[in-house]
Design an enzyme around this catalytic site. Sequence first.
Site, PDB file in Angstrom:
ATOM      1  N   GLU A 118     -10.749   6.400   3.618  1.00 56.97           N
ATOM      2  CA  GLU A 118     -10.231   6.241   2.298  1.00 56.97           C
ATOM      3  C   GLU A 118     -11.199   5.313   1.381  1.00 56.97           C
ATOM      4  O   GLU A 118     -11.270   3.991   1.994  1.00 56.97           O
ATOM      5  CB  GLU A 118      -8.644   5.717   2.229  1.00 56.97           C
ATOM      6  CG  GLU A 118      -8.346   5.357   0.705  1.00 56.97           C
ATOM      7  CD  GLU A 118      -7.019   4.509   0.474  1.00 56.97           C
ATOM      8  OE1 GLU A 118      -7.042   3.558   1.280  1.00 56.97           O
ATOM      9  OE2 GLU A 118      -6.223   5.035  -0.040  1.00 56.97           O
ATOM     10  N   GLU A 120       4.258   1.863   1.526  1.00 59.55           N
ATOM     11  CA  GLU A 120       3.487   2.702   0.773  1.00 59.55           C
ATOM     12  C   GLU A 120       1.976   2.656   0.861  1.00 59.55           C
ATOM     13  O   GLU A 120       1.524   1.424   0.676  1.00 59.55           O
ATOM     14  CB  GLU A 120       3.691   2.612  -0.741  1.00 59.55           C
ATOM     15  CG  GLU A 120       5.091   2.940  -1.128  1.00 59.55           C
ATOM     16  CD  GLU A 120       5.241   4.213  -1.852  1.00 59.55           C
ATOM     17  OE1 GLU A 120       6.475   4.618  -1.790  1.00 59.55           O
ATOM     18  OE2 GLU A 120       4.318   5.119  -1.999  1.00 59.55           O
ATOM     19  N   LYS A 138       5.354 -11.164  -3.839  1.00 60.80           N
ATOM     20  CA  LYS A 138       3.967 -11.534  -3.309  1.00 60.80           C
ATOM     21  C   LYS A 138       2.769 -10.694  -3.767  1.00 60.80           C
ATOM     22  O   LYS A 138       2.654  -9.737  -3.339  1.00 60.80           O
ATOM     23  CB  LYS A 138       3.814 -11.808  -1.926  1.00 60.80           C
ATOM     24  CG  LYS A 138       2.980 -12.905  -1.247  1.00 60.80           C
ATOM     25  CD  LYS A 138       1.337 -12.724  -2.033  1.00 60.80           C
ATOM     26  CE  LYS A 138       0.615 -11.917  -1.150  1.00 60.80           C
ATOM     27  NZ  LYS A 138      -0.720 -11.613  -1.716  1.00 60.80           N
ATOM     28  N   GLY A 191       0.050  -1.247  -0.064  1.00 64.00           N
ATOM     29  CA  GLY A 191      -1.464  -1.723   0.204  1.00 64.00           C
ATOM     30  C   GLY A 191      -1.729  -0.754   1.383  1.00 64.00           C
ATOM     31  O   GLY A 191      -1.646   0.307   1.427  1.00 64.00           O
ATOM     32  N   CYS A 205      -4.068   4.972  -4.942  1.00 63.59           N
ATOM     33  CA  CYS A 205      -3.559   5.515  -3.709  1.00 63.59           C
ATOM     34  C   CYS A 205      -3.557   7.152  -3.805  1.00 63.59           C
ATOM     35  O   CYS A 205      -3.946   7.871  -2.673  1.00 63.59           O
ATOM     36  CB  CYS A 205      -2.354   5.006  -3.193  1.00 63.59           C
ATOM     37  SG  CYS A 205      -1.063   5.133  -4.552  1.00 63.59           S
TER      38      CYS A 205
HETATM   39  P1  NAD Z   1      -4.213  -4.934   1.261  1.00 64.88           P
HETATM   40  O1  NAD Z   1      -3.517  -4.375   1.889  1.00 64.88           O
HETATM   41  O2  NAD Z   1      -5.551  -5.628   1.424  1.00 64.88           O
HETATM   42  O3  NAD Z   1      -3.084  -5.955   0.342  1.00 64.88           O
HETATM   43  C1  NAD Z   1      -2.026  -5.400  -0.227  1.00 64.88           C
HETATM   44  C2  NAD Z   1      -1.096  -6.634  -0.465  1.00 64.88           C
HETATM   45  O4  NAD Z   1      -0.926  -7.162   0.981  1.00 64.88           O
HETATM   46  C3  NAD Z   1      -2.008  -8.085  -1.178  1.00 64.88           C
HETATM   47  O5  NAD Z   1      -0.888  -8.663  -1.871  1.00 64.88           O
HETATM   48  C4  NAD Z   1      -2.523  -8.741   0.020  1.00 64.88           C
HETATM   49  O6  NAD Z   1      -2.548 -10.159  -0.438  1.00 64.88           O
HETATM   50  C5  NAD Z   1      -1.430  -8.494   0.837  1.00 64.88           C
HETATM   51  N1  NAD Z   1      -1.973  -8.651   2.504  1.00 64.88           N
HETATM   52  C6  NAD Z   1      -3.131  -8.764   2.940  1.00 64.88           C
HETATM   53  N2  NAD Z   1      -2.979  -9.131   4.153  1.00 64.88           N
HETATM   54  C7  NAD Z   1      -1.835  -9.438   4.518  1.00 64.88           C
HETATM   55  C8  NAD Z   1      -1.027  -9.687   5.718  1.00 64.88           C
HETATM   56  N3  NAD Z   1      -1.599 -10.094   6.787  1.00 64.88           N
HETATM   57  N4  NAD Z   1       0.385  -9.791   5.635  1.00 64.88           N
HETATM   58  C9  NAD Z   1       0.965  -9.676   4.517  1.00 64.88           C
HETATM   59  N5  NAD Z   1       0.308  -9.250   3.340  1.00 64.88           N
HETATM   60  C10 NAD Z   1      -0.736  -9.226   3.413  1.00 64.88           C
HETATM   61  O7  NAD Z   1      -4.556  -3.500  -0.059  1.00 64.88           O
HETATM   62  P2  NAD Z   1      -5.484  -3.857  -1.211  1.00 64.88           P
HETATM   63  O8  NAD Z   1      -6.873  -3.855  -1.035  1.00 64.88           O
HETATM   64  O9  NAD Z   1      -4.852  -4.768  -2.312  1.00 64.88           O
HETATM   65  O10 NAD Z   1      -5.048  -2.403  -2.060  1.00 64.88           O
HETATM   66  C11 NAD Z   1      -5.870  -1.344  -1.650  1.00 64.88           C
HETATM   67  C12 NAD Z   1      -4.887  -0.413  -0.584  1.00 64.88           C
HETATM   68  O11 NAD Z   1      -3.684  -0.363  -1.020  1.00 64.88           O
HETATM   69  C13 NAD Z   1      -5.426   1.107  -0.298  1.00 64.88           C
HETATM   70  O12 NAD Z   1      -5.644   1.327   0.920  1.00 64.88           O
HETATM   71  C14 NAD Z   1      -4.556   1.928  -1.072  1.00 64.88           C
HETATM   72  O13 NAD Z   1      -4.378   3.076  -0.629  1.00 64.88           O
HETATM   73  C15 NAD Z   1      -3.087   1.213  -0.836  1.00 64.88           C
HETATM   74  N6  NAD Z   1      -2.254   1.546  -2.085  1.00 64.88           N
HETATM   75  C16 NAD Z   1      -1.234   2.442  -1.859  1.00 64.88           C
HETATM   76  C17 NAD Z   1      -0.317   2.717  -2.765  1.00 64.88           C
HETATM   77  C18 NAD Z   1       0.819   3.659  -2.543  1.00 64.88           C
HETATM   78  O14 NAD Z   1       1.692   3.629  -3.251  1.00 64.88           O
HETATM   79  N7  NAD Z   1       0.746   4.382  -1.282  1.00 64.88           N
HETATM   80  C19 NAD Z   1      -0.462   2.094  -3.829  1.00 64.88           C
HETATM   81  C20 NAD Z   1      -1.412   1.153  -4.257  1.00 64.88           C
HETATM   82  C21 NAD Z   1      -2.332   1.005  -3.049  1.00 64.88           C
END
Ligand code: NAD
Length: 498
Positions: free
Chosen positions: A394, A262, A186, A239, A296
């Site tokens: 962050e 992650e 997803k 995320g 991240c």
């Molecule tokens: P997000 O958590 O909003 O979304 C990530 C993914 O989760 C998306 O596909 C989103 O559609 C999905 N999602 C959203 N709500 C959900 C729910 N309730 N249940 C299941 N899935 C859901 O994050 P973002 O805004 O897309 O990305 C930014 C964040 O991701 C930042 O905090 C960043 O640090 C983190 N990130 C971490 C890494 C890592 O490797 N540690 C890498 C990239 C991004």
Amino acid sequence: MLDFTDRATLPDAPREFGFWSDGYWRKGVAMFERRSPGHGVPVTLTPRCTVDDLNAAVAAARRAFEDRRWAGLPGADRAAVLLRTADILRRRRDEIAYWEVLENGKPISQARGEIDHCIACFEVGAGAARLLHGDSFNSLGDGLFGMVLREPVGVVGLITPWNFPFLILCERIPFILASGCTVVVKPSEVTSATTLLLGEILSEAGAPDGVYNVVTGSGRTIGQALTEHPDVDMLSFTGSTSVGRSCVHAAADSNFKKLGLELGGKNPIIVFADSDLEDAADGAAFGISFNTGQCCVSSSRVIVERSVAREFEEILAAKMAKIIVGDPLQTKTQVGAITTDAQNSTILSYIDKGKAEGATLVAGGQALDLGGGQYIVPTLFSGVTPGMSIARDEIFGPVLSSFHFDTVEEAISLANDTVYGLAASVWTKNIDKALVVTRRVRAGRFWVNTIMAGGPEMPLGGFKQSGWGREAGMYGVEEYTQVKSVHIEVGKRAHWIK
Ligand code: NAD
């Protein structure tokens, strides 16, 4: 016919994608229109899938796992599929980079470099498929022999964010597939195109139907349903920390699926007075500006020794002023657009908070109007104190906070003063200081006199609230396995009933 070379221009109309399930493109009923963050024009249409679409994809992944069409193959055969995928990616590199740029806003030259990294991930994954093995215990006495088998976990759900749509996907998929698992992905609803394209690429490379499936849609519906799904054995989520926490609850409330998480970071870069200040400033400028700081592992807190702080900040500000911010389709661009409207507003609000809370703006601090799209100039704040919002949260944008220290202990304590533990970097010519800091700062990825270097051989992951588990390399492939202890009696059993 679209041109994906250095002469690439915007598409005349958005490209429509289906979703990828059980080896075929499937037509979406409702669609999501994505506008290029760098230009503001529609570029793609991807399906808003239903929970029924998700259930069908999970069922396809389950069939593909249980009938052993994938897990039952020799590792060498899985490796061959992964290597053929690498070859196809090499051939389609500029095309994949193009869609990544249009949906994400990152510079084209950076996107192409990321696809090269993805190719390497598939090559390392192929090696992992052949090398994955268990263990044996020949130490249990002459009457017993012990084996530890590594078995694939089963059906994996993979949820990815919008900042590195293809790179994060490829740091996981080769290792998931190497282990013998099948997967339902997803992606973020705003950057789904390249994750979908990987479906037809893996199929062309020989992956059996149902091994790789992509269901697109919102996090709240499809993402949440995937985290709660009772027939998914493991969830790998990348995320935000807040959604990561909801994944833990969903796993506990459904089937106790295994989790890989992650999450976020507020990563320190420690600069000692004895470092090469030009090198360190270049690393700090790169560490906060790469991918517009929507990374991240962005180094968002620079912790610099007080005796050189003013000199260092001057060098750093001068370097940041030279960064080329602009149209992501131009090959000379170093920093592209902010990926979403919401993220753009968040970053600008943190710049306002930094000023309001008393930090000193040294560089940047404003949006850039290029006549379409959303851009923010790399920004440096000095005199930041640990209580400020820009010190703690962050921001996920090109906003760097500078702190000053006098002793090694103080530097370590400032570096660890965060709920996160994803990445860190130290700059010094003194090996003792480098090693003391490396040992004491709590972070899953560490760089000495460099930043964001490495390859898919090395594991990725975080300490503290940055997550659980590791991705990539042999550590990564092992996450997608579970171990089974097998005990074999040798010779005649010593009877219990005499
Ligand atoms: P997000 O958590 O909003 O979304 C990530 C993914 O989760 C998306 O596909 C989103 O559609 C999905 N999602 C959203 N709500 C959900 C729910 N309730 N249940 C299941 N899935 C859901 O994050 P973002 O805004 O897309 O990305 C930014 C964040 O991701 C930042 O905090 C960043 O640090 C983190 N990130 C971490 C890494 C890592 O490797 N540690 C890498 C990239 C991004």
